[in-house]
Design a protein around this motif. Structure first.
Motif, PDB file in Angstrom:
ATOM      1  N   ILE A 114       1.917  -5.203  -7.684  1.00 20.85           N
ATOM      2  CA  ILE A 114       2.950  -4.898  -6.689  1.00 20.85           C
ATOM      3  C   ILE A 114       3.151  -6.106  -5.779  1.00 20.85           C
ATOM      4  O   ILE A 114       4.273  -6.413  -5.373  1.00 20.85           O
ATOM      5  CB  ILE A 114       2.551  -3.658  -5.868  1.00 20.85           C
ATOM      6  CG1 ILE A 114       2.523  -2.421  -6.762  1.00 20.85           C
ATOM      7  CG2 ILE A 114       3.524  -3.441  -4.708  1.00 20.85           C
ATOM      8  CD1 ILE A 114       1.939  -1.192  -6.080  1.00 20.85           C
TER       9      ILE A 114
ATOM     10  N   THR B 202      -6.744   0.560  -7.626  1.00 21.41           N
ATOM     11  CA  THR B 202      -5.826   0.289  -6.516  1.00 21.41           C
ATOM     12  C   THR B 202      -5.644  -1.210  -6.308  1.00 21.41           C
ATOM     13  O   THR B 202      -4.528  -1.687  -6.082  1.00 21.41           O
ATOM     14  CB  THR B 202      -6.365   0.927  -5.223  1.00 21.41           C
ATOM     15  OG1 THR B 202      -6.444   2.343  -5.400  1.00 21.41           O
ATOM     16  CG2 THR B 202      -5.453   0.615  -4.044  1.00 21.41           C
TER      17      THR B 202
ATOM     18  N   SER C  76       0.822  -1.211   0.000  1.00 22.69           N
ATOM     19  CA  SER C  76       0.000   0.000   0.000  1.00 22.69           C
ATOM     20  C   SER C  76       0.855   1.259   0.000  1.00 22.69           C
ATOM     21  O   SER C  76       0.526   2.252  -0.663  1.00 22.69           O
ATOM     22  CB  SER C  76      -0.929   0.009   1.223  1.00 22.69           C
ATOM     23  OG  SER C  76      -1.861  -1.045   1.162  1.00 22.69           O
TER      24      SER C  76
ATOM     25  N   SER D  15      -3.519  -8.389  -2.481  1.00 21.08           N
ATOM     26  CA  SER D  15      -4.525  -7.625  -3.238  1.00 21.08           C
ATOM     27  C   SER D  15      -5.815  -7.418  -2.455  1.00 21.08           C
ATOM     28  O   SER D  15      -6.606  -6.537  -2.786  1.00 21.08           O
ATOM     29  CB  SER D  15      -4.829  -8.321  -4.572  1.00 21.08           C
ATOM     30  OG  SER D  15      -5.542  -9.530  -4.367  1.00 21.08           O
TER      31      SER D  15
ATOM     32  N   TRP E 220      -3.383  -2.521  -8.981  1.00 24.56           N
ATOM     33  CA  TRP E 220      -1.999  -2.165  -8.673  1.00 24.56           C
ATOM     34  C   TRP E 220      -1.439  -3.044  -7.555  1.00 24.56           C
ATOM     35  O   TRP E 220      -0.287  -3.482  -7.616  1.00 24.56           O
ATOM     36  CB  TRP E 220      -1.929  -0.689  -8.259  1.00 24.56           C
ATOM     37  CG  TRP E 220      -1.700   0.246  -9.393  1.00 24.56           C
ATOM     38  CD1 TRP E 220      -2.591   1.126  -9.935  1.00 24.56           C
ATOM     39  CD2 TRP E 220      -0.481   0.420 -10.129  1.00 24.56           C
ATOM     40  NE1 TRP E 220      -2.020   1.812 -10.967  1.00 24.56           N
ATOM     41  CE2 TRP E 220      -0.715   1.409 -11.110  1.00 24.56           C
ATOM     42  CE3 TRP E 220       0.771  -0.174 -10.060  1.00 24.56           C
ATOM     43  CZ2 TRP E 220       0.252   1.829 -12.010  1.00 24.56           C
ATOM     44  CZ3 TRP E 220       1.747   0.244 -10.964  1.00 24.56           C
ATOM     45  CH2 TRP E 220       1.495   1.235 -11.926  1.00 24.56           C
ATOM     46  N   LEU E 221      -2.256  -3.291  -6.526  1.00 25.01           N
ATOM     47  CA  LEU E 221      -1.782  -4.117  -5.406  1.00 25.01           C
ATOM     48  C   LEU E 221      -1.458  -5.536  -5.852  1.00 25.01           C
ATOM     49  O   LEU E 221      -0.536  -6.163  -5.323  1.00 25.01           O
ATOM     50  CB  LEU E 221      -2.841  -4.150  -4.303  1.00 25.01           C
ATOM     51  CG  LEU E 221      -2.996  -2.880  -3.466  1.00 25.01           C
ATOM     52  CD1 LEU E 221      -4.125  -3.040  -2.458  1.00 25.01           C
ATOM     53  CD2 LEU E 221      -1.693  -2.538  -2.746  1.00 25.01           C
TER      54      LEU E 221
ATOM     55  N   GLN F 187       2.206   1.567  -3.479  1.00 23.47           N
ATOM     56  CA  GLN F 187       1.130   2.010  -4.365  1.00 23.47           C
ATOM     57  C   GLN F 187       0.836   3.497  -4.166  1.00 23.47           C
ATOM     58  O   GLN F 187       0.589   4.225  -5.140  1.00 23.47           O
ATOM     59  CB  GLN F 187      -0.129   1.171  -4.099  1.00 23.47           C
ATOM     60  CG  GLN F 187      -1.270   1.408  -5.077  1.00 23.47           C
ATOM     61  CD  GLN F 187      -2.158   2.561  -4.675  1.00 23.47           C
ATOM     62  OE1 GLN F 187      -2.297   2.852  -3.489  1.00 23.47           O
ATOM     63  NE2 GLN F 187      -2.761   3.204  -5.649  1.00 23.47           N
ATOM     64  N   GLU F 188       0.875   3.968  -2.918  1.00 27.19           N
ATOM     65  CA  GLU F 188       0.616   5.378  -2.650  1.00 27.19           C
ATOM     66  C   GLU F 188       1.720   6.259  -3.229  1.00 27.19           C
ATOM     67  O   GLU F 188       1.452   7.333  -3.778  1.00 27.19           O
ATOM     68  CB  GLU F 188       0.493   5.603  -1.145  1.00 27.19           C
ATOM     69  CG  GLU F 188       0.315   7.047  -0.735  1.00 27.19           C
ATOM     70  CD  GLU F 188      -0.911   7.689  -1.363  1.00 27.19           C
ATOM     71  OE1 GLU F 188      -0.867   8.920  -1.586  1.00 27.19           O
ATOM     72  OE2 GLU F 188      -1.897   6.984  -1.640  1.00 27.19           O
TER      73      GLU F 188
END
Length: 373
Positions: free
Chosen positions: A206, A199, A25, A343, A202-203, A28-29
């Motif tokens: 990532i 998001t 997270s 995720s 992306w998670l 991602q931020e």
């Protein structure tokens, strides 16, 4: 107090997933800040409201299929990333108004990440009223003229919708603004859903990267926790000691960064901006990296390079040192499980961790039948 193998293994795995979900997270931020993702999603929502954004008709017969639409829209997303106002003259004009332009943080991020419904309706009213250079009468007459003659060159659907909202308000300007604000709120609620979906995607990406880089093999970790009592004990202690810190990170960084009750999209003054600035965000990342190292040391999972002399010639071989990580397919499967778990998001694992810890520390019921007479 309940303490058995299954509960301790579950607690250890949940803690690992929470730790790396928080790490993902934070990454991602950082990516979202670099690419100004919130402002881009806000622009996408406004584009859907004010301009024609349905490209499926360009595909003709192929536009009937979701598969082709998905890739086609993905291509347009890339185009809009570099040219957000491509074929959108009204949207460019909307963002050029002082009431919107001055909300941008600086020249690098000139588009704001949050616009209040009141600012949206006010800006729309100014644009409609100002588009009629020579008008007599009231604001209502000016707006009616602007919409009827389409002086702002709106796309037909948007022009018709605004006309309907104006008629629903019975040509009353305050009521017309309220109708536009309701329209804006509905669209931005969906935009927040787009951001959540983005998001989560992306998670996932990532997560698989983190799982591979940090060697977070869920299958091997589960086997280690089941076989080694000392590791289970240390993981439980680590989870218990880090839970308070993770609570603050989860609540401030993630929960309050999604939606505020009185906002249509993302507030510019969210707790994330106040509590976790760019420098602090890197500090949180460093803390989580340190915790990830501690967890890896407890589990004993690592990579190493050794010199193999069995063939008579020294050969440098790099691989996994733990005996539970000898099958490359199982390792990859363990990484995929970790990525899927990440995720789901840190709030999910934090809430689950709290429930497991509470259940584990609950004293067993008293089944005694009482004193015999």
């Amino acid at each position: 107090m309940f303490s058995n193998l299954a509960i301790d293994v579950a607690l250890g795995l949940i803690f690992i997933y929470l730790l790396y979900s928080l790490l993902a997270s934070v990454v991602q931020e950082l990516i979202a800040r670099i690419f100004n993702s919130r402002a881009r999603l806000l622009t996408k929502g406004l584009r859907r409201m004010l301009e024609e954004d349905d490209h499926s008709k360009d595909l003709g017969w192929f536009g009937k299929f979701t598969f082709f639409n998905w890739f086609y829209e993905l291509g347009w997303s890339v185009v809009y990333f570099f040219e957000p106002f491509r074929k959108n003259p009204f949207l460019r004009k909307f963002y050029s108004t002082p009431s919107i332009r001055n909300l941008g943080e600086n020249s690098a991020t000139s588009r704001p990440a949050y616009i209040s419904p009141q600012i949206f309706s006010q800006t729309m009213l100014h644009l409609l009223r100002g588009s009629v250079k020579e008008h007599a009468g009231t604001d209502a007459q000016a707006v009616k003229t602007a919409l009827t003659l389409n002086t702002l060159h709106l796309v037909p659907d948007t022009q018709e919708h605004l006309l309907q909202l104006f008629e629903d308000a019975h040509h009353n300007i305050p009521a017309f603004r309220i109708n536009m604000e309701s329209w804006f709120n509905e669209t931005m609620t969906r935009a927040s859903g787009w951001y959540r979906k983005q998001t989560q995607t992306w998670l996932l990406f990532i997560g698989i990267t983190i799982a591979a880089l940090f060697n977070v093999d869920s299958i091997a970790i589960a086997r280690i926790l089941m076989k080694d009592k000392n590791v289970r004990t240390e993981m439980v202690q680590l989870a218990t000691s880090r839970t308070p810190a993770y609570s603050a990170i989860t609540d401030t960084l993630i929960r309050k960064n999604i939606l505020h009750p009185d906002s249509a999209f993302f507030r510019a003054d969210t707790s994330l901006r106040v509590f976790v600035g760019d420098t602090s965000l890197i500090g949180v990342y460093a803390m989580l990296r340190n915790d990830a190292g501690d967890a890896a040391n407890v589990l004993g999972i690592s990579r190493a390079c050794i010199t193999d002399t069995s063939s008579g010639h020294p050969v440098l071989r790099c691989g996994y040192t733990h005996p539970f990580q000898q099958n490359s397919w199982l390792i990859f499967g363990g990484w995929c499980i970790t990525a899927l778990a990440i995720s789901l998001g840190a709030p999910f694992w934090f809430d689950l961790l709290g429930k497991v810890v509470k259940f584990r520390t609950t004293p067993p019921p008293d089944n005694s039948s009482g004193t015999r007479q």
